[in-house]
Write a protein that holds these residues in place. Structure first.
Motif, PDB file in Angstrom:
ATOM      1  N   ARG A  48       3.781  -0.024  -4.273  1.00 40.79           N
ATOM      2  CA  ARG A  48       3.145  -1.257  -3.770  1.00 40.79           C
ATOM      3  C   ARG A  48       2.929  -1.161  -2.259  1.00 40.79           C
ATOM      4  O   ARG A  48       1.854  -1.413  -1.743  1.00 40.79           O
ATOM      5  N   LEU A  49       4.013  -0.815  -1.544  1.00 37.97           N
ATOM      6  CA  LEU A  49       3.925  -0.739  -0.084  1.00 37.97           C
ATOM      7  C   LEU A  49       2.879   0.291   0.341  1.00 37.97           C
ATOM      8  O   LEU A  49       2.124   0.064   1.289  1.00 37.97           O
ATOM      9  N   SER A  50       2.821   1.411  -0.399  1.00 37.83           N
ATOM     10  CA  SER A  50       1.855   2.461  -0.045  1.00 37.83           C
ATOM     11  C   SER A  50       0.431   1.999  -0.322  1.00 37.83           C
ATOM     12  O   SER A  50      -0.481   2.240   0.477  1.00 37.83           O
ATOM     13  N   ALA A  51       0.246   1.334  -1.455  1.00 43.20           N
ATOM     14  CA  ALA A  51      -1.098   0.872  -1.803  1.00 43.20           C
ATOM     15  C   ALA A  51      -1.577  -0.178  -0.796  1.00 43.20           C
ATOM     16  O   ALA A  51      -2.755  -0.234  -0.446  1.00 43.20           O
ATOM     17  N   ALA A  52      -0.625  -0.986  -0.314  1.00 48.24           N
ATOM     18  CA  ALA A  52      -0.989  -2.015   0.659  1.00 48.24           C
ATOM     19  C   ALA A  52      -1.108  -1.439   2.072  1.00 48.24           C
ATOM     20  O   ALA A  52      -1.660  -2.073   2.957  1.00 48.24           O
ATOM     21  N   GLY A  53      -0.576  -0.238   2.274  1.00 50.56           N
ATOM     22  CA  GLY A  53      -0.603   0.370   3.610  1.00 50.56           C
ATOM     23  C   GLY A  53       0.380  -0.277   4.557  1.00 50.56           C
ATOM     24  O   GLY A  53       0.149  -0.361   5.761  1.00 50.56           O
ATOM     25  N   ASP A  54       1.510  -0.757   4.008  1.00 52.01           N
ATOM     26  CA  ASP A  54       2.519  -1.428   4.829  1.00 52.01           C
ATOM     27  C   ASP A  54       3.459  -0.376   5.426  1.00 52.01           C
ATOM     28  O   ASP A  54       4.544  -0.116   4.915  1.00 52.01           O
ATOM     29  N   GLN A  55       3.029   0.216   6.557  1.00 55.68           N
ATOM     30  CA  GLN A  55       3.807   1.297   7.149  1.00 55.68           C
ATOM     31  C   GLN A  55       5.165   0.830   7.645  1.00 55.68           C
ATOM     32  O   GLN A  55       6.161   1.543   7.517  1.00 55.68           O
ATOM     33  N   ASN A  56       5.215  -0.389   8.198  1.00 53.00           N
ATOM     34  CA  ASN A  56       6.501  -0.905   8.680  1.00 53.00           C
ATOM     35  C   ASN A  56       7.490  -1.042   7.529  1.00 53.00           C
ATOM     36  O   ASN A  56       8.666  -0.724   7.661  1.00 53.00           O
ATOM     37  N   GLY A  57       6.977  -1.532   6.414  1.00 56.49           N
ATOM     38  CA  GLY A  57       7.820  -1.687   5.232  1.00 56.49           C
ATOM     39  C   GLY A  57       8.352  -0.345   4.759  1.00 56.49           C
ATOM     40  O   GLY A  57       9.506  -0.230   4.354  1.00 56.49           O
ATOM     41  N   ILE A  58       7.496   0.674   4.820  1.00 58.34           N
ATOM     42  CA  ILE A  58       7.910   1.994   4.334  1.00 58.34           C
ATOM     43  C   ILE A  58       8.919   2.629   5.290  1.00 58.34           C
ATOM     44  O   ILE A  58       9.952   3.131   4.874  1.00 58.34           O
ATOM     45  N   GLU A  59       8.637   2.537   6.592  1.00 63.36           N
ATOM     46  CA  GLU A  59       9.535   3.246   7.520  1.00 63.36           C
ATOM     47  C   GLU A  59      10.896   2.572   7.652  1.00 63.36           C
ATOM     48  O   GLU A  59      11.860   3.208   8.057  1.00 63.36           O
ATOM     49  N   SER A  60      10.968   1.300   7.262  1.00 62.23           N
ATOM     50  CA  SER A  60      12.281   0.657   7.328  1.00 62.23           C
ATOM     51  C   SER A  60      13.039   0.807   6.009  1.00 62.23           C
ATOM     52  O   SER A  60      14.167   0.357   5.885  1.00 62.23           O
TER      53      SER A  60
END
Lengths: 349, 431
Positions: A48-60
């Protein structure tokens, strides 16, 4: 607030994830994962985070490091979105993200740059050997000290700051304020996972893979210790000589099996090899085999006439220590165990 | 051994005696054409005759199928071959097809059997009843099911011990073990393919525990448990005969799933599961029913209202596809899924699990046509040469297709497409 990067999917392609946008959010991947629990549910959350491009979500998030890639999610995915490989790609992306020099990301994205770096290191070794007029004694002496200083230098300049960055992104930035006591009491987690990879045992039908990996880690660390601190190539101690032979043979044998697995592509984990995986596994294999051969040539009094062998070994060693260890796949040794440590910290709150 | 083939002539050949084939045959016959229906099983009526009720009207399926089946069976212009296989169909020219058909022996003289069931009583052999989808047993001498057509006994020769007990008790003496297969050569002017679909076999998916889990059944088995001609007259779970009170539906079991070899939506599972849930609430008022879904596809006329009705009756709907089903010692089942609304992994215990199995293509019709190729689409359903404007046309001129042979369809759509195929066939006959 998170900023969404609409081009993130494109970026991630260079790290190996190509199909995750097919996901239709059924949750099968999470449901079949044997490492997922109600606290840490993945891999769909990461898809989900990747599809949305939520980099902050991924790196945390530490979830990518909590996955040990059994591949069950990929074989069960109704949309063949390959969530297992997405998790792998996120680990590569995160490695690039933690690295303050930016070189990790560059090497992951471009094999050309990696090859150029490899060639430069090779040229450096040959150049140095020429500078010393191909004097075996002096080159071997330097190689020994190079190894020692390279390890310390890489750790102090690259790896330590990167782990601090990882700590900042996953613990401090998300707002976990923890007393020093918790840091100290959770420390055991770090070492347990660093030396046993205990969590990988939770993957379904993974005993054999875990065991092979454990043997490899122990073999590799012992080989490092034997060559650097016990000075394997010039020692007189019979015990050290034999120990060196055994561990270098182990490193060679296990990596050989892993290379074969990646060629045969029978297991899900071995199906999607990227250049970074090949560099890591082949250089490890070459380390084992050249170290073994060098010592064998010493024992047979053949090395003096075969300087090329030592130079070959030295080149492999230098490329390993200057490229693969600080910027390549080797870092998963640290990030995986620190992820378990930071995860414990997050949960102690 | 080449036996002499019996030569017959009809206007149209209908392959498959399910609801689509039956409807198409009836339309042709009512327009004065002579029709031969070839059915591979012992009875016409297809899958519809086995169902409990139909959505969204909740009409009794048997009650609307049987009159139709009777009409087909008694129509002067229709001849039915049950228990028959088509070996080949050759197109010799326009309006000129030759089909080679074999009627397998049922070892009972159809015309003389009174369906008294004395043979069934006498027969000592018990095997699983395929018409009840394995829920109960039947004899080797048996009437296929209570509302079958023709209602005639048959001997299951593969399981028969040739003890002769049935022969001794049969009042009209119509059991004949010497019966041989009959070969036909049939000339027709047009053909309609109505070969329907296959049900997805969930035993191929290990993590659904369909075979190991005794209380995991398919939706077709649940249809039988709910039907008026059902085996137990109540809902019982197979392991211990307990009346279940916490029932789960696993949607998309074998649909929309590449890993299970069927990437497309089966179009019927959402609705039949919602229907079964409503029927179960009537049959077992105290039972909790949960439907685990990816998306609810209630696209047809009155379907969404039907779904709302289920929700208001108290059916629980949970968004998340079931990943794993494991059996507990007491026969209950633990379902592992991600609750997609919260993103958390969850486990739920149920005492009865229904896999809403999807539709798979029946690839058989392709191999029947010898001189010209009956093409299949990329999903192995019969290819429609002009799916938008003439949806009943196939890649062979003069061969038309009806029902779920072209893709998953619910009953109203199957009937519609049968109407379309018969109309196209009549146009072709008159061209």
């Amino acid at each position: 607030m998170s900023r969404l990067d609409t081009k993130f999917g494109k970026k991630l392609k260079k790290y190996g994830a190509t199909e995750f946008n097919r996901c239709y959010n059924c949750g099968t991947c999470t449901a079949v994962c044997s490492l997922t629990n109600s606290e840490d549910s993945f891999p769909r959350s990461m898809v989900r985070l990747s599809a949305a491009g939520d980099q902050n979500g991924i790196e945390s998030s530490l979830k990518p490091w909590l996955c040990y890639y059994c591949g069950e999610c990929s074989t069960s995915c109704p949309q063949t979105a390959n969530p297992g490989e997405l998790m792998m790609s996120l680990r590569r992306w995160l490695t690039g993200r933690y690295d303050w020099t930016g070189l990790s990301g560059l090497f992951y994205r471009s094999s050309l740059v990696t090859i150029i770096a490899m060639v430069l290191v090779f040229a450096g070794v040959i150049g140095y050997a020429a500078y010393e007029s191909f004097d075996m004694e002096r080159i071997m002496h330097t190689a020994h000290y190079f190894e020692m200083f390279a390890i310390m230098g890489v750790f102090a300049v690259i790896l330590l700051p990167n782990i601090v960055r990882m700590w900042y992104l996953t613990v401090i930035k998300p707002g976990y304020k923890l007393p020093v006591k918790v840091y100290a009491s959770s420390m055991s987690e770090l070492f347990i996972h660093m030396f046993t990879q205990k969590r990988a045992l939770g993957c379904d039908d993974n005993q054999a893979r875990w065991f092979a990996h454990l043997i490899l880690v122990i073999g590799y660390l012992t080989l490092l210790f034997t060559t650097v601190f016990l000075d394997w190539f010039s020692t007189e101690s019979m015990f050290v000589v034999v120990l060196g032979y055994v561990v270098s043979a182990i490193v060679f044998a296990v990596t050989f099996v892993f290379v074969l697995g990646r060629i045969k592509q029978k297991q899900e984990i071995a199906k999607h090899s990227r250049p970074s995986d090949w560099f890591f596994i082949i250089w490890l294999l070459l380390m084992g085999i050249t170290a073994f051969a060098v010592r064998l040539f010493i024992d047979l009094d053949l090395l003096a006439g075969n300087l090329w062998l030592f130079l070959f070994h030295f080149t492999i060693l230098a490329q390993w220590a200057l490229i693969i260890v600080p910027f390549g796949k080797w870092t998963h040794f640290l990030y995986r165990s620190f992820a378990m440590y930071f995860d414990k910290l997050q949960k102690s709150k | 051994m080449q036996t002499e083939r019996i030569k017959l002539t009809y206007d149209a050949l209908v392959i498959g005696g399910g609801i689509a084939g039956g409807e198409a045959a009836l339309n042709l016959a009512n327009n004065g054409y002579k029709v031969l229906v070839v059915e591979k099983s012992l009875s016409v009526g297809g899958k519809m005759i086995m169902l409990s009720k139909v959505f969204p009207t909740l009409d009794c399926s048997a009650c609307i199928t049987t009159p139709k089946v009777s009409e087909i069976s008694r129509h002067p212009n229709i001849k039915i071959f049950t228990e028959s296989d088509i070996e080949s169909i050759e197109k010799l020219g326009e309006h000129n097809f030759v089909a080679k058909v074999t009627r397998r022996p049922r070892y009972v003289v159809e015309e003389d059997c009174t369906a008294c069931q004395l043979c069934e009583e006498a027969c000592p052999v018990i095997v699983k009843d395929q018409f009840q989808y394995g829920l109960v047993g039947r004899k080797a001498a048996y009437i296929p099911f209570s509302i079958c057509s023709p209602k005639v006994a048959a001997i299951d020769i593969d399981n028969c011990t040739l003890c002769g007990a049935c022969e001794k008790v049969c009042p009209p003496g119509c059991i004949d073990f010497t019966m041989k297969a009959k070969q036909y050569e049939i000339s027709v002017k047009t053909a309609i393919v109505a070969t329907g679909f296959e049900l997805f076999d969930p035993s191929t998916v290990k993590r659904y525990s369909y075979q190991e889990g005794k209380n995991v059944i398919t939706s077709m088995q649940m249809e039988r448990l709910l039907a008026p001609t059902r085996p137990f007259h109540t809902i019982l779970r197979p392991s211990d005969g307990k009346v279940p009170d916490k029932i789960a539906y696993v949607l998309c079991a074998g649909s929309r799933d590449d890993s299970m070899g069927n990437p497309i939506c089966s179009q019927i599972c959402c609705m039949y599961s919602i229907k079964q849930a409503q029927l179960l609430m009537g049959a077992l008022p105290m039972a909790d029913i949960t439907i685990y879904y990816i998306d609810i596809r209630a696209f047809g006329k009155g379907y969404d209202e039907f779904y709302e009705q289920a929700v208001s009756m108290g059916v629980r709907l949970v968004k998340g596809k079931i990943g794993k089903i494991s059996e507990k010692e007491n026969g209950n089942l633990v379902l592992r899924y991600e609750d997609v609304s919260t993103g958390k992994l969850k486990e739920a215990e149920h005492d009865f699990v229904v896999l809403s199995v999807g539709a798979k293509p029946n690839e058989e019709p392709q191999s029947l046509f010898k001189t010209q190729k009956l093409e299949l689409d990329n999903l192995k359903y019969v290819k429609q040469s002009d799916p938008l404007l003439s949806p009943a046309k196939t890649t062979i001129e003069g061969v038309f297709v009806a029902g779920a042979a072209t893709g998953p369809k619910d009953i109203p759509d199957s009937i519609l497409s049968a109407g379309c195929a018969s109309t196209e066939a009549i146009s072709y006959l008159n061209s």
